[in-house]
Design an enzyme around this catalytic site. Sequence first.
Site, PDB file in Angstrom:
ATOM      1  N   PRO A  80       0.825  -1.297   0.189  1.00  9.03           N
ATOM      2  CA  PRO A  80      -0.226   0.032   0.050  1.00  9.03           C
ATOM      3  C   PRO A  80       0.589   1.408   0.012  1.00  9.03           C
ATOM      4  O   PRO A  80       1.840   1.564   0.841  1.00  9.03           O
ATOM      5  CB  PRO A  80      -0.724  -0.141   1.229  1.00  9.03           C
ATOM      6  CG  PRO A  80      -1.060  -1.554   1.452  1.00  9.03           C
ATOM      7  CD  PRO A  80       0.204  -2.106   0.921  1.00  9.03           C
ATOM      8  N   CYS A  81       0.374   2.212  -0.847  1.00  3.90           N
ATOM      9  CA  CYS A  81       1.278   3.380  -0.894  1.00  3.90           C
ATOM     10  C   CYS A  81       0.618   4.778   0.059  1.00  3.90           C
ATOM     11  O   CYS A  81       1.424   5.449   0.336  1.00  3.90           O
ATOM     12  CB  CYS A  81       0.653   4.029  -2.474  1.00  3.90           C
ATOM     13  SG  CYS A  81       1.362   2.938  -3.706  1.00  3.90           S
TER      14      CYS A  81
END
EC number: 2.1.1.37
Length: 438
Positions: free
Chosen positions: A92-93
Site C-alpha cells: 500500500p502507498c
Amino acid sequence: MSELRVVEICAGAGGQSLGLHLAGFEHSLAVEIDETAAQTLRTNGKRLGWDMTVAVGDVAAVPERGEKFDEERHVWNPDDHVGIDLLAGGVPCPPFSIAGKQLGTSDERDLFAWAVELVGRMRPRALMLENVRGLSMPRFAAYRQWVKDRLKEHGYWSDWKLLEARDYGVPQLRPRFILVALRDESDARHFNWPEKTPYVGGVGDSLYDLMRVHDWAGAEAWRETANKGIAPTIVGGSKKHGGADLGPTRAKRAWAELGVDAMGIANDAPHPKVHTRDHTPKLTIDMVKILQGWLDDGDYAWNFEGKKTSQYRQIGNAFPPPVARAVGASIRDALTGKGRLKDLAETEAEVMQHEPIYVALKEADGPRTAKELIRAAGGAIHPSDFEQRVGLLSRDFDIKTDGEGEARTYMLGAFKGFVGQDDHGRHLAFARARNRIS
C-alpha cells in the site's frame, strides 16, 4: 513455461502480474485483499492459461513459522514457497503518499517493513517492491536505511531507484520508487536497472482512435489540444472516497489544459451529435487503461471485473505493466546470468540518502547528547535543526530521551513498523478500517 516462479503480494488487479509474466515469470501465487480485483486476476489468468492460485484477504494473515495452516484464520502460507525465485508486490502507498499525511509506520496499511521481514522467512532469490515517490523523500530516509540494513542482515544486496513511467513507454507522468534485492552476490552482479524506452507523443496521440470511435467531429481539434503533454498521474483512490475522478484540484487543472474533463469517467466516447465547440470530453475506462500502460497491443490485453468505479480504482492503483515488465526483465537477466556483469557499487542509486542523525544514533553504544550526535554525524547539521530531525525519526522509531537542556540525551529504540508482531497496534486499526481498505 518459464522456470522462474513468482509469489506476488498486494497484487491488485494485475498490472505488476502482467508485466512480470511478459518478463518471463510464472505465478505460483497472488494475494490480494479486494475481491473484485482478485476476480480480475483470476479471469485474465485463466484466459492466458496461467498456473496461478489467487488468495483473497489480508496478506499479513499468515501462520507463524512452522504453524499449521488454518483456513479460518490464515490467507496463505509463506512456508509453502520457501526458495521462490521472486517475491514481488505493490504494498500500500498511502503511508508514504505526498497527497496523504505520510504517517509511515503509524498507518495501519503499511506493509513495507513486513514484506522485508517476509524475505527472511521465504528466502526468495530476488525481491521487488514498488511504491510511490513519497518513500524516496527525506521524510523517510531513516525508514529506507532500516530496510537496507535489515535486508543486509538477511543476507541480501539491495538498491532503490525512482523510475518514471513515461520512460518505459507509458503516456503518463507516474514516478514509482522501486526496491530490488538479490540474495546471491553472483545474481546481484548481473543486475542492471532497465534502459529507458520513452513514450513519444502526447495524450492526444495515445487516445485519438478511442476518442473518434463514434466519428466525433471534434476529435481532430481535441487531439491537437491533448498533445500538449502526457497524462498527469492517475489517482485510483480508495473505498474511503466517492466515485471515480482523475485526481485532486491541481491534477484537474492539468487535465483541463489537455482538453479533458476530470470530474468523472464517461460511459462512452463522444458521439457525432455532441456539439464540438467548447465540449470537453471525459475519459472512458478503456482510455484510462491505455494511459496506465494497458496499451492497445495484444501483449497487454486485459479485462476488468466489477462496475465502473471499481474498474477505475483497479486501473488507477496499478503498477503500469510496461514498467513492471522492464524491471522484471532486469531481474530475470540477473537470475539467469545474462545481465551485464559489473561491480555492485555501480548500481547504488542517487536517491539513497542517509539520515545522519539516525546513523549516529544507530552506531552509538549508549545515550548521547545532541552535540555528540551532531559531531558523530559529521557536524554538518545545525543545532536548530536537530530537534526537528529527531521529531521525524520518532514517527518511525522509539527515541528514548533523558535529562534536560544541553545534558539531554537520546538513544535509538525499537522500530515502530509492523513486522508481524501479535501485539502491534496495526491489528486493531486494520480491523476497524477493514471495509474501507482497498
